[in-house]
Design a protein around this motif. Sequence first.
Motif, PDB file in Angstrom:
ATOM      1  N   PRO A 198      84.755 -83.579  38.203  1.00 11.23           N
ATOM      2  CA  PRO A 198      84.885 -82.296  38.894  1.00 11.23           C
ATOM      3  C   PRO A 198      84.854 -82.471  40.406  1.00 11.23           C
ATOM      4  N   GLY A 199      85.973 -82.306  41.020  1.00  7.02           N
ATOM      5  CA  GLY A 199      86.044 -82.444  42.467  1.00  7.02           C
ATOM      6  C   GLY A 199      87.156 -83.385  42.870  1.00  7.02           C
ATOM      7  N   ARG A 200      87.247 -83.593  44.166  1.00  6.36           N
ATOM      8  CA  ARG A 200      88.305 -84.448  44.708  1.00  6.36           C
ATOM      9  C   ARG A 200      87.657 -85.723  45.237  1.00  6.36           C
ATOM     10  N   ALA A 201      88.335 -86.824  45.053  1.00  9.83           N
ATOM     11  CA  ALA A 201      87.818 -88.105  45.526  1.00  9.83           C
ATOM     12  C   ALA A 201      88.993 -89.020  45.820  1.00  9.83           C
ATOM     13  N   PRO A 202      88.863 -89.871  46.839  1.00  9.28           N
ATOM     14  CA  PRO A 202      89.913 -90.862  47.076  1.00  9.28           C
ATOM     15  C   PRO A 202      89.936 -91.873  45.932  1.00  9.28           C
ATOM     16  N   LEU A 203      91.081 -92.466  45.744  1.00  8.04           N
ATOM     17  CA  LEU A 203      91.235 -93.487  44.713  1.00  8.04           C
ATOM     18  C   LEU A 203      91.023 -94.847  45.368  1.00  8.04           C
ATOM     19  N   ASP A 204      90.052 -95.599  44.863  1.00 12.28           N
ATOM     20  CA  ASP A 204      89.673 -96.868  45.477  1.00 12.28           C
ATOM     21  C   ASP A 204      90.552 -98.034  45.052  1.00 12.28           C
ATOM     22  N   ALA A 258      85.208 -92.818  42.967  1.00 11.81           N
ATOM     23  CA  ALA A 258      83.856 -92.251  42.904  1.00 11.81           C
ATOM     24  C   ALA A 258      82.880 -93.141  42.126  1.00 11.81           C
ATOM     25  N   ASN A 259      82.931 -94.447  42.377  1.00 13.92           N
ATOM     26  CA  ASN A 259      82.064 -95.424  41.704  1.00 13.92           C
ATOM     27  C   ASN A 259      82.231 -95.421  40.187  1.00 13.92           C
ATOM     28  N   MET A 260      83.413 -95.033  39.710  1.00 15.33           N
ATOM     29  CA  MET A 260      83.713 -95.028  38.277  1.00 15.33           C
ATOM     30  C   MET A 260      85.063 -95.686  38.064  1.00 15.33           C
ATOM     31  N   SER A 261      85.367 -95.985  36.817  1.00 14.83           N
ATOM     32  CA  SER A 261      86.699 -96.471  36.493  1.00 14.83           C
ATOM     33  C   SER A 261      87.245 -95.664  35.323  1.00 14.83           C
ATOM     34  N   HIS A 262      88.562 -95.599  35.272  1.00 17.42           N
ATOM     35  CA  HIS A 262      89.238 -94.862  34.202  1.00 17.42           C
ATOM     36  C   HIS A 262      90.419 -95.701  33.736  1.00 17.42           C
ATOM     37  N   ARG A 263      90.519 -95.899  32.448  1.00 18.11           N
ATOM     38  CA  ARG A 263      91.651 -96.623  31.880  1.00 18.11           C
ATOM     39  C   ARG A 263      92.691 -95.601  31.437  1.00 18.11           C
TER      40      ARG A 263
END
Length: 125
Positions: free
Chosen positions: A9-15, A25-30
Amino acid sequence: MEIRDAHFPGRAPLDAYGNGGFRFANMSHRGSLLCVPSGIYGWDLNVAAEFSEEAFQKVFEERADIEVLLIGTGKDLVPLPASLKEKFREAGIIADPMSTGAAVRTYNVLLSEDRAVATALLAVD
């Protein structure tokens, strides 16, 4: 088309991107991602040939808060079908297809400028 349950929920840059997914956001998504004003969602698409009005339904629902949609089409640029481009135009959204890497970089810049931007990104290996 189905939006996966994954949701930030929210906006975050993609690292980072690659290896079939994304880091943010200190997470990963496959898998592929759909980043709209209401958040970052898992997107159940794998190839540009699956692009349809239904696949972008969440974008159309949030169109009032989106001026530019960056569409990451994978490793290479794949043009949008004319009918889909017309649907974006009717919704007042500038849809700009490009490689996923270019879309990630451009999204981060526009997000840092607090622009009304969204992105739809196909995962790349």
